[in-house]
Design an enzyme around this catalytic site. Structure first.
Site, PDB file in Angstrom:
ATOM      1  N   ARG A   1       0.866  -1.184   0.000  1.00  0.00           N
ATOM      2  CA  ARG A   1       0.000   0.000   0.000  1.00  0.00           C
ATOM      3  C   ARG A   1       0.896   1.225   0.000  1.00  0.00           C
ATOM      4  NH1 ARG A   1       2.223   2.165   3.875  1.00  0.00           N
ATOM      5  NH2 ARG A   1       0.636   3.766   3.699  1.00  0.00           N
TER       6      ARG A   1
ATOM      7  N   ARG B   1      -7.130  -0.638  -7.181  1.00  0.00           N
ATOM      8  CA  ARG B   1      -7.444   0.464  -6.251  1.00  0.00           C
ATOM      9  C   ARG B   1      -7.566   1.746  -7.081  1.00  0.00           C
ATOM     10  NH1 ARG B   1      -4.275   1.058  -0.734  1.00  0.00           N
ATOM     11  NH2 ARG B   1      -6.218   2.089  -0.158  1.00  0.00           N
TER      12      ARG B   1
ATOM     13  N   GLN C   1      -2.541   2.884   9.717  1.00  0.00           N
ATOM     14  CA  GLN C   1      -1.207   2.898   9.091  1.00  0.00           C
ATOM     15  C   GLN C   1      -0.228   3.759   9.888  1.00  0.00           C
ATOM     16  OE1 GLN C   1      -4.114   3.273   7.497  1.00  0.00           O
ATOM     17  NE2 GLN C   1      -4.027   2.659   5.360  1.00  0.00           N
TER      18      GLN C   1
ATOM     19  N   ASP D   1      -2.079  10.779  -2.548  1.00  0.00           N
ATOM     20  CA  ASP D   1      -2.437   9.707  -3.487  1.00  0.00           C
ATOM     21  C   ASP D   1      -2.750  10.244  -4.879  1.00  0.00           C
ATOM     22  OD1 ASP D   1      -3.020   8.530  -0.681  1.00  0.00           O
ATOM     23  OD2 ASP D   1      -2.844   6.842  -2.074  1.00  0.00           O
TER      24      ASP D   1
ATOM     25  N   LYS E   1      -4.959   9.996   2.680  1.00  0.00           N
ATOM     26  CA  LYS E   1      -5.724   9.160   3.607  1.00  0.00           C
ATOM     27  C   LYS E   1      -6.803   9.932   4.352  1.00  0.00           C
ATOM     28  CE  LYS E   1      -5.456   5.681   3.995  1.00  0.00           C
ATOM     29  NZ  LYS E   1      -6.355   4.834   3.199  1.00  0.00           N
TER      30      LYS E   1
HETATM   31  O1  MRU Z   1      -4.614   3.219   1.891  1.00  0.00           O
HETATM   32  P1  MRU Z   1      -3.128   3.444   1.853  1.00  0.00           P
HETATM   33  O2  MRU Z   1      -2.414   2.920   3.048  1.00  0.00           O
HETATM   34  O3  MRU Z   1      -2.530   2.969   0.550  1.00  0.00           O
HETATM   35  O4  MRU Z   1      -3.003   5.029   1.887  1.00  0.00           O
HETATM   36  C1  MRU Z   1      -1.719   5.604   1.877  1.00  0.00           C
HETATM   37  C2  MRU Z   1      -1.729   7.068   1.980  1.00  0.00           C
HETATM   38  O5  MRU Z   1      -2.741   7.710   2.074  1.00  0.00           O
HETATM   39  C3  MRU Z   1      -0.385   7.733   1.850  1.00  0.00           C
HETATM   40  O6  MRU Z   1      -0.326   8.896   2.602  1.00  0.00           O
HETATM   41  C4  MRU Z   1      -0.145   8.075   0.368  1.00  0.00           C
HETATM   42  O7  MRU Z   1      -0.350   6.951  -0.427  1.00  0.00           O
HETATM   43  C5  MRU Z   1       1.207   8.618   0.129  1.00  0.00           C
HETATM   44  S1  MRU Z   1       2.448   7.379   0.256  1.00  0.00           S
HETATM   45  C6  MRU Z   1       3.957   8.072  -0.075  1.00  0.00           C
END
Ligand code: MRU
Length: 352
Positions: A56, A99, A204, A245, A256
């Protein structure tokens, strides 16, 4: 656990023969209880690994997608598939559906599509896809180090940096984006420290960010998501740095769920709020954050913790995995080419 250090490769192509290989990745569903790598050998396994969040974090998902295309080519080559290119493109589409929010996935898949479009024999295409996946993998770490070094310039001496979710080595191939900034800043000034939001529902921040920082010996304090304004009011947070993202052309940024709440509190208390992300997270094809697809995940992520239901049976649940922080709440976007204001992102794409 001691095998982990910030030089880790979260996702790595491992050659197992001529035109053969596996994608070796850290299984992040096990952290912090276990630090274990798994070998992904097929397109289906890669789709599942991304969907179930064995891997992830936007950049890590992107590189995994690129590996997935190489695995798909190997599978088709072994089957002696007659419609090699068409089937390969179907594989790309399938991986892209794992995703929706992190644009790094479609970015990396597009980089692989360009290789497919160049054509050649099945063997030549497979070889080129493997080589390109390895190239993208190696570049990711270099990019993060550049982000880290630019970002370190805006970290005041002895600062406390608040972060949300995990934008660290484990969200990328290595080093991290937001935590890359932390790592570069800490290398210059070991009096800085991090406050990490727990990041419900999948934690996370608690599970992965604290794991990474403790392993690297960088001081970190865990707080729950609702606590950020409490510490900002007390003047205990000097700046916020989070990952992304997908960033729209106007600088609106998906990250997130809960990130926007942090940004609103930061604005109220005059705490600078920064995004750290590679260029590949910027989606110039969309004008604003309204166009960013937001992933909805299962109810169980909210209702169940460690196998135990934490709420009344029958309660309604909704679980959007990301939110969009409006550009006016963002002081700067830290990229591998420098720090840009949200309304300056076009400059990044004029140069190349
Ligand atoms: O759902 P996830 O754990 O994939 O979400 C991750 C995040 O929101 C991170 O902050 C984002 O992907 C940046 S990672 C460098």
């Amino acid at each position: 656990m001691s095998e982990f250090h910030s030089k880790i490769k979260t996702v790595e192509w491992v050659k197992t023969g001529d035109l053969k290989g596996v994608s070796r990745m850290v299984d992040q569903t096990l952290i912090p209880y276990e630090y274990k790598k798994v070998d992904i050998t097929t397109t289906q396994q890669m789709y599942d690994a991304i969907k179930t969040m064995i891997v992830r974090g936007a950049p890590a998902i992107g590189i995994s997608g690129a590996h997935g295309v190489a695995l798909c080519a190997i599978e088709l080559l072994e089957k002696d598939e007659q419609n090699f290119t068409d089937e390969l493109k179907k594989g790309v589409e399938y991986l892209n559906s794992s995703r929706p929010t992190a644009v790094n996935l479609s970015w990396a898949l597009n980089e692989q599509l360009k290789i497919i479009e160049k054509g050649g024999t099945k063997e030549q295409i497979t070889k080129a896809l493997i080589e390109n996946a390895i190239k993208l993998e190696n570049e990711d770490i270099e990019i993060n180090k550049k982000i880290g070094d630019f970002g370190a310039q805006i970290v005041p001496k002895g600062a406390t940096i608040l972060t949300h979710c995990n934008a660290g080595a484990l969200a990328t191939v290595g080093y991290g984006t937001a935590l890359g900034v932390v790592r570069s800043a800490y290398a210059k000034d070991n009096t800085i420290q991090v406050f990490a939001d727990e990041t419900r529902p999948r934690q996370q921040g608690a599970r992965i960010t604290t794991f990474e920082l403790v392993e690297d010996g960088i001081p970190v304090t865990l707080i729950t998501d609702g606590m950020c304004s409490y510490f900002m009011k007390k003047g205990m947070i000097d700046l916020v740095v989070v990952g992304a993202d997908r960033i729209a052309a106007n600088g609106d940024t998906a990250n997130k769920i809960g990130t926007c709440t942090v940004a609103i509190a930061a604005k109220y208390y005059n705490v600078p709020f920064y995004i750290a992300a590679p260029k590949s997270t910027i989606d110039m094809s969309i004008k604003s954050g309204d166009e960013i697809p937001i992933e909805l995940r299962s109810e169980e992520e909210v209702t169940i913790i460690n196998g135990k239901r934490i709420c009344a049976e029958g309660v309604k649940v909704i679980n959007p995995s990301f939110d969009v922080t409006p550009n006016e709440l963002i002081k700067g976007i830290i990229t591998e080419e420098g720090i840009f204001k949200p309304n300056e992102l076009h400059k990044l794409f004029m140069k190349s």
